[in-house]
Design a protein around this motif. Structure first.
Motif, short mmCIF file in Angstrom:
data_model
loop_
_atom_site.label_atom_id
_atom_site.label_comp_id
_atom_site.label_asym_id
_atom_site.label_seq_id
_atom_site.Cartn_x
_atom_site.Cartn_y
_atom_site.Cartn_z
N PRO A 126 13.21 29.80 17.93
CA PRO A 126 13.03 30.35 19.28
C PRO A 126 13.32 29.28 20.34
CG PRO A 126 11.18 30.92 17.88
CD PRO A 126 12.00 29.91 17.13
N LEU A 127 13.80 29.72 21.47
CA LEU A 127 14.08 28.83 22.59
C LEU A 127 12.76 28.42 23.25
CD1 LEU A 127 16.14 27.63 24.69
CD2 LEU A 127 15.90 29.78 25.91
N SER A 128 12.63 27.15 23.55
CA SER A 128 11.48 26.64 24.28
C SER A 128 11.90 25.35 24.97
CB SER A 128 10.30 26.38 23.34
OG SER A 128 9.20 25.89 24.08
N ARG B 158 13.99 33.34 39.61
CA ARG B 158 14.75 34.43 39.02
C ARG B 158 15.74 33.84 38.03
NH1 ARG B 158 18.71 38.48 42.19
NH2 ARG B 158 19.81 36.53 42.46
N LEU B 159 15.77 34.37 36.84
CA LEU B 159 16.68 33.91 35.80
C LEU B 159 17.58 35.07 35.41
CD1 LEU B 159 17.28 31.51 33.82
CD2 LEU B 159 15.78 32.70 32.21
N VAL C 224 15.91 35.77 27.32
CA VAL C 224 15.20 34.55 27.74
C VAL C 224 14.18 34.91 28.82
CG1 VAL C 224 15.44 32.25 28.76
CG2 VAL C 224 17.18 33.10 27.16
N HIS C 225 12.96 34.46 28.62
CA HIS C 225 11.87 34.69 29.56
C HIS C 225 11.60 33.39 30.33
CE1 HIS C 225 8.02 36.01 31.15
NE2 HIS C 225 7.48 34.88 30.69
N ALA C 226 11.37 33.51 31.63
CA ALA C 226 11.05 32.35 32.46
C ALA C 226 9.61 32.46 32.95
CB ALA C 226 12.00 32.28 33.65
N SER C 227 8.93 31.32 33.00
CA SER C 227 7.58 31.27 33.55
C SER C 227 7.42 29.92 34.27
CB SER C 227 6.52 31.43 32.45
OG SER C 227 6.64 30.42 31.48
N PHE C 228 6.47 29.88 35.18
CA PHE C 228 6.22 28.66 35.95
C PHE C 228 5.04 27.91 35.36
CE2 PHE C 228 4.11 26.52 39.60
CZ PHE C 228 5.08 25.55 39.79
N LEU D 140 11.54 28.03 29.90
CA LEU D 140 12.43 29.06 29.38
C LEU D 140 12.12 29.24 27.90
CD1 LEU D 140 15.79 27.86 30.98
CD2 LEU D 140 14.08 29.40 31.94
N SER D 141 11.92 30.49 27.48
CA SER D 141 11.55 30.73 26.09
C SER D 141 12.06 32.08 25.63
CB SER D 141 10.04 30.65 25.92
OG SER D 141 9.41 31.65 26.70
N THR D 142 12.14 32.22 24.31
CA THR D 142 12.44 33.51 23.69
C THR D 142 11.42 33.75 22.59
OG1 THR D 142 13.94 32.52 22.07
CG2 THR D 142 14.94 33.37 24.10
#
Length: 123
Positions: free
Chosen positions: A35-37, A55-56, A73-77, A86-88
């Motif tokens: 997974p992306l991290s 916004r991604l 891909v999910h973005a969070s602060f 950035l993660s999946t």
């Protein structure tokens, strides 16, 4: 008097321009099959952290498989960074993907194109 007003306005402009920035590399590396991290550092001035938004989106012109991967891909602060994470949930199965990240705080908006490269382990 007019010259003094222009000088004061000009002196204030660089402060706003440096109130927010996306830092770090434009190329990020992940392990293929995992997974992306990844973390994209941002610089914020003062209390801008409470006003941040982001916004991604997938970059334009991606192949179908790359676009599907980029859309997942999910973005969070992360305020402790501060950074955009950035993660999946699922594993990365494409060799590369391109993303467009916009970060804003108030009226200041910055953007950066990011390339995610998958590292293929040696066999």
């Amino acid at each position: 008097m007019r010259l003094k007003s222009i000088f004061i306005l000009a002196a204030a402009l660089p402060v706003a321009a440096h109130a927010l920035s996306i830092d770090g590399d434009t190329q990020l590396h992940v392990a293929v099959g995992q997974p992306l991290s990844v973390s994209v550092p941002v610089t914020l001035a003062g209390d801008e952290q409470s006003r941040i938004y982001y916004r991604l989106t997938p970059a334009a012109g991606l192949a179908d498989a790359e676009e599907r991967a980029a859309e997942s891909v999910h973005a969070s602060f992360d305020p402790s960074g501060p950074a955009i994470l950035l993660s999946t949930v699922s594993r990365v199965t494409v060799p590369a993907m391109r993303l467009h990240l916009e970060v804003g705080a108030g009226s200041v908006v910055v953007s950066r194109d990011l390339t995610i490269l998958s590292n293929i382990p040696d066999l």
